[in-house]
Design a protein around this motif. Structure first.
Motif, PDB file in Angstrom:
ATOM      1  N   LYS A  15       0.824  -1.211   0.000  1.00 56.69           N
ATOM      2  CA  LYS A  15       0.000   0.000   0.000  1.00 56.69           C
ATOM      3  C   LYS A  15       0.860   1.263   0.000  1.00 56.69           C
ATOM      4  O   LYS A  15       0.614   2.217   0.765  1.00 56.69           O
ATOM      5  CB  LYS A  15      -0.973  -0.007   1.181  1.00 56.69           C
TER       6      LYS A  15
ATOM      7  N   PRO B 243       2.265   4.055  -2.798  1.00 55.57           N
ATOM      8  CA  PRO B 243       2.140   4.461  -4.202  1.00 55.57           C
ATOM      9  C   PRO B 243       3.456   4.342  -4.966  1.00 55.57           C
ATOM     10  O   PRO B 243       4.523   4.692  -4.459  1.00 55.57           O
ATOM     11  CB  PRO B 243       1.690   5.922  -4.094  1.00 55.57           C
TER      12      PRO B 243
ATOM     13  N   TYR C 188      -2.287   0.838  -6.563  1.00 53.22           N
ATOM     14  CA  TYR C 188      -1.346   1.836  -6.047  1.00 53.22           C
ATOM     15  C   TYR C 188      -0.328   2.279  -7.097  1.00 53.22           C
ATOM     16  O   TYR C 188       0.636   2.976  -6.773  1.00 53.22           O
ATOM     17  CB  TYR C 188      -0.619   1.283  -4.819  1.00 53.22           C
TER      18      TYR C 188
ATOM     19  N   GLN D 150      -2.835   7.497  -2.084  1.00 52.25           N
ATOM     20  CA  GLN D 150      -3.422   6.826  -3.256  1.00 52.25           C
ATOM     21  C   GLN D 150      -4.772   7.433  -3.606  1.00 52.25           C
ATOM     22  O   GLN D 150      -5.065   7.718  -4.774  1.00 52.25           O
ATOM     23  CB  GLN D 150      -3.558   5.326  -2.964  1.00 52.25           C
TER      24      GLN D 150
ATOM     25  N   HIS E 135      -5.073   5.479 -14.464  1.00 49.13           N
ATOM     26  CA  HIS E 135      -3.878   5.862 -13.709  1.00 49.13           C
ATOM     27  C   HIS E 135      -2.740   6.310 -14.627  1.00 49.13           C
ATOM     28  O   HIS E 135      -1.595   6.379 -14.189  1.00 49.13           O
ATOM     29  CB  HIS E 135      -3.430   4.694 -12.825  1.00 49.13           C
TER      30      HIS E 135
END
Length: 396
Positions: free
Chosen positions: A129, A131, A151, A349, A374
């Protein structure tokens, strides 16, 4: 002779008073608590054949971090960069990312040129977790990895879109009818093989064939001979600098003059030096050129010239795409941390997926990312360039 008790007591009180006065009237001797820095990581090729790419990324991050810190940092804290060399090796990249997260406590980390390394880092980022922002590697599966929450973000090109751009250039500018593919034999080559076949099908273009080569290969005449026999009238090339240079040298040995359109891996190493004079004939894709005049571009160029004296102008910027992508990515990350009001990975995130508009070096991001997308850059952000006397300049 010992002092009388009453005098010793008076002396003690005087000393105590002087000590208190020193504390009250000389605060400079008491060190003020400095805010703890916010560490961000970089896992990239800092040595070997792609070391130029790692240096270019470092420069973009460094200039952005200087600007951020001169403006007061993020959340009142300075940002510091912690780098690790992945040596273009996925296993070393994984070890480096884990070490940055567990020991250096980075709040996010950036990636380098190699798609195989970035693909390997995806599960690390999603599991921990933390980024992960790609600033060069273009493999489609890096951001399109199926994780939820995801992430992994990217300020760079995407193979599926680059492939459409390369094919369109081959047909419309190089007037090719049957391009042949020369692809590095790794996940990056596989990503582009699928993307180029899809782009050719969509454009109703027939490919002459697809051949692959290894990173250490020094003679590709066999593969090129097969493509020539199949009627290839252009070569679309996917590979990093060293093996791609061997493709060009093999073409020279064959005496085959054919247009070569390349993905951008050739800009992350010593391609002009390794490929020889024919390097200038290769057109390739980029996301930014410092020859593209804009107030933001001129400001960043001025900072690069100040920080790196060897840079005297846009023509001296090595691997400009790495610098530009990294510069914008660092500012976007800083915006996300500020918006989140936290350095916790899940908060950053979520903030990255909901950033306000930002006027970056490459473009205006409005917004950079969404929950469904993303990738900050699209096909309209790509330009075609070539080497001219070892400098990367637009083709027109």
């Amino acid at each position: 002779m010992p002092l009388p008790k009453s005098l010793r007591h008076t002396t003690h009180n005087i000393s105590r008073a002087l000590a208190m006065a020193a504390c009250l009237f000389a605060p400079h001797i008491v060190a003020a608590a400095e805010p703890a820095p916010i560490p961000v990581g970089l896992v990239a090729a800092l040595s070997g054949q792609s070391a130029v790419s790692g240096e270019a990324i470092t420069r973009g991050l460094a200039v952005a971090i200087d600007e951020i810190n001169q403006a007061g940092g993020v959340l009142g804290r300075p940002v510091v960069l912690v780098r690790r060399d992945d040596e273009s090796n996925p296993g070393k990249g994984i070890a480096a990312a884990r070490e940055l997260i567990s020991r250096e406590h980075v709040v996010a980390f950036f990636g380098g040129i190699d798609t195989p390394v970035s693909i390997a880092l995806v599960p690390v980022a999603n599991k921990e977790k933390v980024p992960f922002l790609g600033v060069w590697a273009a493999g489609t599966g890096i951001t399109h990895n199926g994780a939820s929450p995801n992430y992994v973000f990217r300020v760079s090109a995407v193979d599926a879109l680059v492939d459409q751009r390369l094919l369109r250039y081959a047909v419309s500018i190089a007037h090719a009818q049957h391009p042949g593919l020369m692809l590095i034999d790794n996940p990056w080559g596989e990503s582009n093989h699928a993307g180029l076949e899809a782009a050719a099908k969509a454009a109703n273009v027939s490919l002459a064939g697809a051949e692959s080569f290894e990173t250490g290969d020094t003679d590709m005449t066999a593969q090129l001979t097969r493509l020539k026999a199949a009627g290839a009238d252009a070569i679309i090339l996917v590979g990093n600098a060293a093996p791609a240079a061997e493709v060009i040298r093999s073409l020279d040995r064959m005496g085959w003059t054919v247009p070569v359109i390349s993905h951008w891996g050739i800009s992350g190493g010593r391609f002009p030096e390794l490929a020889g004079p024919s390097a200038t004939k290769v057109a390739f894709v980029q996301t930014y050129s410092f020859f593209k005049a804009s107030p933001k571009g001129e400001a960043v160029l001025a900072e690069l010239e100040k920080k790196y004296p060897a840079i005297k102008g846009a023509e001296d910027i090595i691997a400009p795409v790495g610098t530009a992508d990294a510069y914008d990515a660092m500012h976007l990350l800083a915006l996300a941390i500020a918006k989140a009001g936290s350095t916790e990975g899940p908060a950053i995130q979520a903030a990255l997926e909901a950033l306000p508009p930002y006027d970056g070096l490459i473009k205006r991001y409005a917004p950079a990312f969404t929950a469904a997308d993303h990738d900050a850059l699209g096909a309209d952000d790509y330009i075609m360039v070539h080497f001219a006397e070892n400098k990367i300049v637009p083709v027109d």
